[in-house]
Design an enzyme around this catalytic site. Structure first.
Site, PDB file in Angstrom:
ATOM      1  N   GLY A 130       5.365  -2.714   1.238  1.00 61.45           N
ATOM      2  CA  GLY A 130       5.353  -3.981   0.510  1.00 61.45           C
ATOM      3  C   GLY A 130       6.133  -3.897  -0.782  1.00 61.45           C
ATOM      4  O   GLY A 130       7.186  -3.250  -0.851  1.00 61.45           O
ATOM      5  N   ALA A 131       5.628  -4.550  -1.828  1.00 64.83           N
ATOM      6  CA  ALA A 131       6.335  -4.600  -3.113  1.00 64.83           C
ATOM      7  C   ALA A 131       6.614  -3.208  -3.672  1.00 64.83           C
ATOM      8  O   ALA A 131       7.638  -2.978  -4.317  1.00 64.83           O
ATOM      9  CB  ALA A 131       5.527  -5.417  -4.118  1.00 64.83           C
ATOM     10  N   ALA A 132       5.717  -2.250  -3.421  1.00 67.17           N
ATOM     11  CA  ALA A 132       5.905  -0.891  -3.930  1.00 67.17           C
ATOM     12  C   ALA A 132       7.164  -0.232  -3.363  1.00 67.17           C
ATOM     13  O   ALA A 132       7.733   0.669  -3.989  1.00 67.17           O
ATOM     14  CB  ALA A 132       4.681  -0.030  -3.607  1.00 67.17           C
ATOM     15  N   SER A 146       0.840  -1.189   0.000  1.00 62.52           N
ATOM     16  CA  SER A 146       0.000   0.000   0.000  1.00 62.52           C
ATOM     17  C   SER A 146       0.880   1.247   0.000  1.00 62.52           C
ATOM     18  O   SER A 146       2.099   1.161  -0.084  1.00 62.52           O
ATOM     19  CB  SER A 146      -0.895   0.028   1.242  1.00 62.52           C
ATOM     20  OG  SER A 146      -0.075   0.066   2.397  1.00 62.52           O
ATOM     21  N   THR A 162      -1.536   1.237  -6.377  1.00 63.53           N
ATOM     22  CA  THR A 162      -1.652   0.610  -5.072  1.00 63.53           C
ATOM     23  C   THR A 162      -2.883   1.195  -4.399  1.00 63.53           C
ATOM     24  O   THR A 162      -3.675   1.881  -5.034  1.00 63.53           O
ATOM     25  CB  THR A 162      -0.362   0.809  -4.236  1.00 63.53           C
ATOM     26  OG1 THR A 162      -0.420  -0.039  -3.081  1.00 63.53           O
ATOM     27  CG2 THR A 162      -0.125   2.246  -3.839  1.00 63.53           C
ATOM     28  N   TYR A 163      -3.055   0.900  -3.111  1.00 59.69           N
ATOM     29  CA  TYR A 163      -4.187   1.458  -2.371  1.00 59.69           C
ATOM     30  C   TYR A 163      -3.665   2.249  -1.180  1.00 59.69           C
ATOM     31  O   TYR A 163      -2.517   2.119  -0.778  1.00 59.69           O
ATOM     32  CB  TYR A 163      -5.158   0.357  -1.935  1.00 59.69           C
ATOM     33  CG  TYR A 163      -4.562  -0.647  -0.991  1.00 59.69           C
ATOM     34  CD1 TYR A 163      -4.638  -0.467   0.389  1.00 59.69           C
ATOM     35  CD2 TYR A 163      -3.905  -1.770  -1.472  1.00 59.69           C
ATOM     36  CE1 TYR A 163      -4.079  -1.386   1.259  1.00 59.69           C
ATOM     37  CE2 TYR A 163      -3.350  -2.700  -0.598  1.00 59.69           C
ATOM     38  CZ  TYR A 163      -3.440  -2.499   0.753  1.00 59.69           C
ATOM     39  OH  TYR A 163      -2.883  -3.403   1.625  1.00 59.69           O
TER      40      TYR A 163
END
Length: 116
Positions: A73-75, A25, A57-58
């Site tokens: 996370g991945a971001a 996120s 993303t959110y």
């Protein structure tokens, strides 16, 4: 027919943190979210001015007036703290609504404080 348009953006925010060990996120200062009319859990596009990355993303609500812009996370692999990003939200409008719509643009300084 619905068409998708820019709803709002936070322009040239500074990434304050990148947390790989968190569920994905972006955490955004609640005051910036309110100014940009962005809701928690809403999908947004992130455009990294420094490296050209563009991804979705959110949003997770961060502490109000903290200046927090943290990719999780991945971001977190796509940005570095200190990078400048544009955070964009979109909305769907009927043709008549779109003709009168003006997007909300939130300009911030280097510490993510609203300047316009």
């Amino acid at each position: 027919m619905l068409q998708e348009f820019l709803f709002s953006k936070i322009h040239r925010a500074t990434v304050t943190d990148a947390n790989l060990n968190y569920v994905g996120s972006i955490t955004i200062d609640e005051a910036l979210m309110n100014a940009a009319k962005i809701k928690e859990w809403q999908k947004v596009d992130i455009l990294d001015i420094n490296n050209g990355e563009r991804f979705q993303t959110y949003v997770i609500k961060g502490e109000s007036n903290s200046g927090c812009i943290c990719l999780n996370g991945a971001a977190a692999r796509k940005v570095q703290p200190g990078d400048k990003v544009i955070i964009i939200s979109y909305a769907y409008f009927e043709r008549a609504e779109a003709e009168s719509h003006t997007p909300t643009i939130v300009m911030v300084d280097d510490k993510n404080k609203i300047i316009h």
